[in-house]
Write an enzyme that holds these catalytic residues in place. Structure first.
Site, PDB file in Angstrom:
ATOM      1  CB  THR A 144      -0.975   0.036   1.207  1.00 61.35           C
ATOM      2  OG1 THR A 144      -1.218   1.388   1.570  1.00 61.35           O
ATOM      3  CG2 THR A 144      -0.428  -0.684   2.403  1.00 61.35           C
ATOM      4  CB  SER A 179      -3.153   2.243  10.548  1.00 60.63           C
ATOM      5  OG  SER A 179      -2.917   1.344   9.472  1.00 60.63           O
ATOM      6  CE1 TYR A 181      -3.609  -3.507   5.100  1.00 64.75           C
ATOM      7  CE2 TYR A 181      -3.903  -1.134   4.954  1.00 64.75           C
ATOM      8  CZ  TYR A 181      -3.735  -2.361   4.350  1.00 64.75           C
ATOM      9  OH  TYR A 181      -3.688  -2.448   2.982  1.00 64.75           O
ATOM     10  CG  HIS A 182      -1.326   1.747   6.298  1.00 62.67           C
ATOM     11  ND1 HIS A 182      -2.414   2.276   6.942  1.00 62.67           N
ATOM     12  CD2 HIS A 182      -1.639   1.747   4.980  1.00 62.67           C
ATOM     13  CE1 HIS A 182      -3.346   2.595   6.051  1.00 62.67           C
ATOM     14  NE2 HIS A 182      -2.905   2.285   4.852  1.00 62.67           N
ATOM     15  CE  LYS A 185      -1.315  -4.693   2.703  1.00 65.53           C
ATOM     16  NZ  LYS A 185      -1.561  -5.962   2.016  1.00 65.53           N
TER      17      LYS A 185
END
Ligand SMILES: NC(=O)c1ccc[n+]([C@@H]2O[C@H](COP(=O)([O-])OP(=O)(O)OC[C@H]3O[C@@H](n4cnc5c(N)ncnc54)[C@H](O)[C@@H]3O)[C@@H](O)[C@H]2O)c1
Length: 382
Positions: A144, A179, A181-182, A185
């Site tokens: 991302t 975040s 989530y990021h 990644k």
């Protein structure tokens, strides 16, 4: 080619599966329904019901005569994944199978733990299964743009040349996520880069921006049971999709803070096209190739203005409302990413025109009665 699509039941995975199948590739799709289960448990179901994967595959066969193979199971289960690899013998793997929501990853300890464990263990298992079963295969992994954050310098396409005390070297571009989530990644990218260096794997890491849209192919336009999920809630919906639903529902468009947050966006059709281009032009052995997968950049205010204008034209009572930003992020900042790699491979972008927005409105309006207002904003803070 034999194409293995992990997370193939998802918003991006299902359109990708249809696209490769339509081109005559042998496609196998794996999913454990994590996304469906989370949406059900948190009462944030998509705008319209979507048949399960087995039913979708049956419909696809009826409409096109093409077979898509499916396995329901968890990429975190290494034995299961090894069986899938033995059976499929993939030439290319497309890895979408992650928990993809930033707000979900910030919800509570359980959600954060699930995100961390699911995303990292899945990627780790895939790398090992590749080494054991398919060392020549090409992994196309969805990253991302959020990995880079919003630095006050231009964002390069994955790599940066640096000069330090008179010497030069090339490194992954610095990353600083907003975040958990990021952050997973970023950790995925680090894992991939490590194993590419150690084992000579072939990997393309696609730094994708938020995706919008619903239109994917003629078959799904004709038989809407083939459409992907469309979430409009704060947890799993992406910003433009959410704004269109808010406009149709007469719910003020939720601009967070000053609305100057700038990001790169792309049409769902372009996600599929980019992944196809990456598969058709594989990375070399020992190469981690990074593309910035966006086609244009907008501030949140610009998106809200577009939806406001088109929504008004269609007779909706649209309002824009700035609300207190539940996230920790810059609301005004420099943003200048490079995104030429995929265009150089032949991508012809589908830009965010009024016509594209009209198409999104048309589908959402059909399902207006299904919009549940209290799903739109839940106030997940960090
Ligand atoms: N949609 C976007 O705007 C966007 C933007 C940037 C990056 N991405 C990335 O693209 C990928 C796909 O995103 P999406 O929007 O289609 O999300 P999605 O949740 O709709 O799709 C992911 C799919 O993977 C499945 N899955 C998750 N963990 C799994 C596991 N352990 N084993 C098997 N299946 C598993 C889920 O059930 C789901 O169907 C994600 O990695 C996401 O981070 C998406």
């Amino acid at each position: 080619m034999k194409i293995l699509i992990l997370g193939g039941d998802g918003y991006l995975g299902w359109p990708t599966a249809m696209a490769f199948s339509k081109k005559g590739h042998e496609v196998m799709v794996v999913d454990n329904y994590l996304r469906r289960n989370l949406c059900r448990d948190l009462d944030v179901e998509p705008l319209f019901p979507v048949p399960n994967l087995l039913e979708r595959v049956r419909l696809w066969r009826e409409v096109t005569g093409h077979e898509i193979h499916t396995r329901i199971g968890d990429c975190c289960n290494y034995q299961f994944l090894m069986e899938v690899f033995r059976e499929c013998r993939p030439d290319a793997i497309i890895h979408y199978a992650e928990q993809p929501s930033a707000p979900y990853s910030m919800l509570n300890h359980g959600a954060a733990e699930l995100t961390l464990m699911n995303n990292l263990r899945g990627t780790f298992n895939i790398v090992w299964a590749m080494r054991e079963q398919a060392p020549d295969c090409h992994l196309v992994k969805l990253g991302t743009m959020g990995e880079y954050g919003t630095p006050n310098i231009d964002i390069e396409e994955g790599w940066i040349e640096m000069e330090h005390k008179g010497r030069r070297d090339r490194f992954l571009f610095p990353r600083q996520a907003g975040s958990l989530y990021h952050t997973t990644k970023i950790q995925d990218t680090d894992l991939l880069w490590f194993y590419v260096r150690m084992w000579g794997l072939r990997v393309s890491d696609l730094m994708q921006g938020p995706v919008y849209g619903l239109s994917v192919n003629d078959e799904a336009d004709l038989d809407q049971r083939l459409l992907p999920f469309f979430n409009y809630d704060e947890l799993f919906g992406t910003v433009l999709n959410r704004f269109v639903v808010q406009a149709v529902a007469g719910y003020p468009l939720t601009v967070y803070g000053k609305g100057g947050q700038t990001r790169g966006y792309l049409n769902l059709r372009d996600t599929v096209a980019c992944v196809e281009l990456a598969v058709d032009n594989p990375a070399d052995h020992g190469e981690l190739r990074v593309f910035n997968q966006i086609t244009e950049t907008f501030t949140v205010n610009e998106l809200a203005d577009k939806v406001f204008r088109v929504g008004k034209e269609r007779g909706h009572a649209v309002e824009i409302k700035s609300i207190e930003n539940p996230r920790k992020e810059k609301e005004e900042h420099y943003y200048n990413p490079v995104y030429t790699g995929l265009k150089d491979l032949g991508l012809t972008p589908n830009y965010l025109t009024d016509e594209v927005l009209q198409g999104m409105f048309e589908i959402v309006e059909k399902h207006k009665d299904r919009i549940v207002r209290n799903r739109i904003f839940r106030g997940v803070k960090w």
